[in-house]
Scaffold this active site. Structure first.
Site, PDB file in Angstrom:
ATOM      1  N   LYS A  89      -0.468   4.864   8.781  1.00  0.00           N
ATOM      2  CA  LYS A  89       1.016   5.064   7.748  1.00  0.00           C
ATOM      3  C   LYS A  89      -0.440   5.079   6.021  1.00  0.00           C
ATOM      4  CE  LYS A  89       0.936   1.844   4.835  1.00  0.00           C
ATOM      5  NZ  LYS A  89       1.979   0.513   3.882  1.00  0.00           N
ATOM      6  N   LYS A 115      -7.701   1.659  -2.903  1.00  0.00           N
ATOM      7  CA  LYS A 115      -7.174   0.835  -1.667  1.00  0.00           C
ATOM      8  C   LYS A 115      -7.377   2.973  -0.532  1.00  0.00           C
ATOM      9  CE  LYS A 115      -5.494  -1.131   1.346  1.00  0.00           C
ATOM     10  NZ  LYS A 115      -5.803  -2.777   1.868  1.00  0.00           N
ATOM     11  N   THR A 136       0.367  -1.253  -0.278  1.00  0.00           N
ATOM     12  CA  THR A 136       0.286  -0.175   0.050  1.00  0.00           C
ATOM     13  C   THR A 136       1.037   1.545  -0.201  1.00  0.00           C
ATOM     14  OG1 THR A 136      -1.877  -1.747   1.331  1.00  0.00           O
ATOM     15  CG2 THR A 136      -1.548   0.831   0.945  1.00  0.00           C
TER      16      THR A 136
HETATM   17  N1  LIG Z   1      -1.280  -6.554   7.973  1.00  0.00           N
HETATM   18  C1  LIG Z   1      -2.109  -6.279   6.704  1.00  0.00           C
HETATM   19  O1  LIG Z   1      -3.540  -7.168   7.032  1.00  0.00           O
HETATM   20  C2  LIG Z   1      -2.451  -5.500   5.192  1.00  0.00           C
HETATM   21  C3  LIG Z   1      -3.976  -5.437   4.677  1.00  0.00           C
HETATM   22  C4  LIG Z   1      -3.492  -4.901   3.370  1.00  0.00           C
HETATM   23  C5  LIG Z   1      -2.607  -4.339   3.510  1.00  0.00           C
HETATM   24  N2  LIG Z   1      -0.898  -4.518   4.168  1.00  0.00           N
HETATM   25  C6  LIG Z   1      -0.636  -3.587   3.095  1.00  0.00           C
HETATM   26  O2  LIG Z   1       1.287  -4.991   2.844  1.00  0.00           O
HETATM   27  C7  LIG Z   1       2.135  -4.317   2.891  1.00  0.00           C
HETATM   28  C8  LIG Z   1       3.030  -5.521   3.726  1.00  0.00           C
HETATM   29  O3  LIG Z   1       2.435  -5.365   5.456  1.00  0.00           O
HETATM   30  P1  LIG Z   1       2.873  -7.194   6.212  1.00  0.00           P
HETATM   31  O4  LIG Z   1       1.220  -6.753   7.348  1.00  0.00           O
HETATM   32  O5  LIG Z   1       2.604  -7.656   5.247  1.00  0.00           O
HETATM   33  O6  LIG Z   1       3.805  -6.396   6.529  1.00  0.00           O
HETATM   34  P2  LIG Z   1       5.230  -6.940   7.234  1.00  0.00           P
HETATM   35  O7  LIG Z   1       5.058  -8.211   8.163  1.00  0.00           O
HETATM   36  O8  LIG Z   1       6.076  -5.696   8.041  1.00  0.00           O
HETATM   37  O9  LIG Z   1       6.148  -7.405   5.971  1.00  0.00           O
HETATM   38  C9  LIG Z   1       7.251  -6.347   5.424  1.00  0.00           C
HETATM   39  C10 LIG Z   1       7.613  -7.045   4.859  1.00  0.00           C
HETATM   40  O10 LIG Z   1       8.596  -6.487   3.665  1.00  0.00           O
HETATM   41  C11 LIG Z   1       9.964  -6.896   3.633  1.00  0.00           C
HETATM   42  N3  LIG Z   1      10.356  -5.658   3.408  1.00  0.00           N
HETATM   43  C12 LIG Z   1      10.422  -4.426   3.721  1.00  0.00           C
HETATM   44  N4  LIG Z   1      11.293  -3.492   4.189  1.00  0.00           N
HETATM   45  C13 LIG Z   1      12.172  -3.625   2.230  1.00  0.00           C
HETATM   46  C14 LIG Z   1      12.494  -3.851   1.601  1.00  0.00           C
HETATM   47  N5  LIG Z   1      13.242  -2.154   1.515  1.00  0.00           N
HETATM   48  N6  LIG Z   1      13.727  -4.774   1.043  1.00  0.00           N
HETATM   49  C15 LIG Z   1      13.205  -5.720   1.471  1.00  0.00           C
HETATM   50  N7  LIG Z   1      12.283  -6.795   2.120  1.00  0.00           N
HETATM   51  C16 LIG Z   1      11.901  -5.647   2.553  1.00  0.00           C
HETATM   52  C17 LIG Z   1       9.791  -6.636   5.439  1.00  0.00           C
HETATM   53  O11 LIG Z   1      11.039  -7.534   5.510  1.00  0.00           O
HETATM   54  P3  LIG Z   1      12.075  -7.540   7.621  1.00  0.00           P
HETATM   55  O12 LIG Z   1      11.627  -8.879   8.104  1.00  0.00           O
HETATM   56  O13 LIG Z   1      12.679  -7.418   7.388  1.00  0.00           O
HETATM   57  O14 LIG Z   1      11.187  -6.056   8.700  1.00  0.00           O
HETATM   58  C18 LIG Z   1       8.968  -7.528   5.821  1.00  0.00           C
HETATM   59  O15 LIG Z   1       9.270  -8.953   5.906  1.00  0.00           O
HETATM   60  C19 LIG Z   1       1.578  -3.007   3.433  1.00  0.00           C
HETATM   61  O16 LIG Z   1       2.225  -2.003   2.849  1.00  0.00           O
HETATM   62  C20 LIG Z   1       0.245  -2.929   4.385  1.00  0.00           C
HETATM   63  O17 LIG Z   1       0.051  -1.332   4.352  1.00  0.00           O
HETATM   64  C21 LIG Z   1      -1.038  -4.704   4.660  1.00  0.00           C
END
Ligand SMILES: NC(=O)c1ccc[n+]([C@@H]2O[C@H](COP(=O)([O-])OP(=O)(O)OC[C@H]3O[C@@H](n4cnc5c(N)ncnc54)[C@H](OP(=O)(O)O)[C@@H]3O)[C@@H](O)[C@H]2O)c1
Length: 285
Positions: free
Chosen positions: A236, A168, A93
């Protein structure tokens, strides 16, 4: 298909697993390599130590990382190695601006970029039931669509680059108001001395029904917030919404108010709590 996947977190991990289950050859990369190592071992994917390694030789490169700058970084590393004709699908997102920027940078190398944020949360990713809202080249999306269906229940093309992210934002605006309404409803029921379980039974089949009511009423009434979609992510997203509204002239008084309430929840230590923790500001009297 040969696929590179970057960002194996709460959402990306299970999405990339579904691609392996569907029979694709998937190379997974994550900022902290331990997560990618564990993912590769658990699901039979290939471990990639860098975004470029994951993208090398890939026809499709998918990412679901954190914010705008993460997307800029990963996409620029991937573009350095992707072949002309490849497709990038970004499930992060982000702002619509970064989606347009990435689409332009990709086009310069004959690569297609689709902004494709999702809704459905962790459960949707685990069960392969996400809703995808996409912006960018419709023909490239059609090529990727059968692959993306491994973890989606619906994929809607919304328009040019950035249109997926704008959709979104609409989703998050609608959620913010509903969750605050739910928090106040539970709070009022408690203040009035009602049995909150019986209130739910009485009103949840009528016009007040919502996904938030069905899935968050009971936990909010009990003050349980340690799960779900984190307040930090919601802030965010609302920041992106309010920036965009400043540019397009939309008036979002309620969204602005709720964003401030989420800042209070963060100050209470609730950055990782579920978005229903707006109720934590309104404890039972
Ligand atoms: N969770 C939800 O319910 C949900 C629903 C809809 C949309 N989203 C969106 O989806 C995205 C991810 O959410 P999430 O809940 O999956 O978050 P998350 O668990 O923090 O996963 C993000 C992953 O991406 C990795 N990452 C971040 N920056 C990076 C970079 N520069 N290079 C390589 N890897 C990187 C992180 O690595 P590290 O292990 O090093 O942190 C982490 O494993 C966000 O934008 C969020 O707003 C989430």
């Amino acid at each position: 298909m040969r696929i590179g996947y970057a960002g194996l977190g709460v959402m990306g991990g299970p999405m990339a697993r579904h691609l392996i289950t569907a029979g694709h050859d998937v190379a997974g990369y994550n900022r902290s390599p331990a997560k990618a190592q564990a993912w590769a071992e658990a699901h039979g994917g290939r471990f990639a130590g860098t975004a470029a390694e994951a993208a090398s030789g890939a026809e499709l490169f998918v990412l679901c990382v954190g914010n705008d700058d993460d997307v800029r970084q990963v996409v620029s590393e991937a573009l350095a190695v992707l072949e002309p004709g490849a497709v990038i699908v970004d499930h992060t997102t982000t702002s619509a601006r970064v989606a347009r920027e990435m689409a332009q940078a990709s086009q310069a190398q004959a690569v297609s970029f689709i902004d494709a944020p999702v809704s459905g949360g962790q459960a949707g990713a685990e069960n392969g039931q996400l809703s995808v809202m996409a912006g960018g080249d419709a023909e490239a999306l059609d090529r990727a669509r059968p692959v993306l269906m491994a973890y989606s229940k619906a994929i809607q093309h919304m328009g040019p680059p950035g249109a997926g992210q704008l959709t979104k934002m609409v989703n998050q605006i609608a959620i913010a108001g509903v969750v605050q309404g739910l928090a106040e409803a539970v709070h009022f029921a408690q203040a009035a001395g009602l049995d909150t379980d019986r209130v739910y039974e009485a009103i949840s089949k009528g016009a007040a029904q919502s996904w938030q009511m069905d899935n968050r009423w009971k936990t909010a009434a009990k003050g349980e917030f340690d799960f779900g979609f984190a307040v930090d992510w919601m802030r965010k997203d609302l920041g992106l919404v309010l920036d965009e509204a400043q540019a397009n002239g939309a008036r979002l008084a309620l969204t602005e108010l709720v964003d401030g309430y989420y800042a209070e929840v963060q100050a209470m230590g609730g950055g990782r709590w579920d978005t229903s923790s707006l109720k934590a500001r309104l404890p039972a009297p």
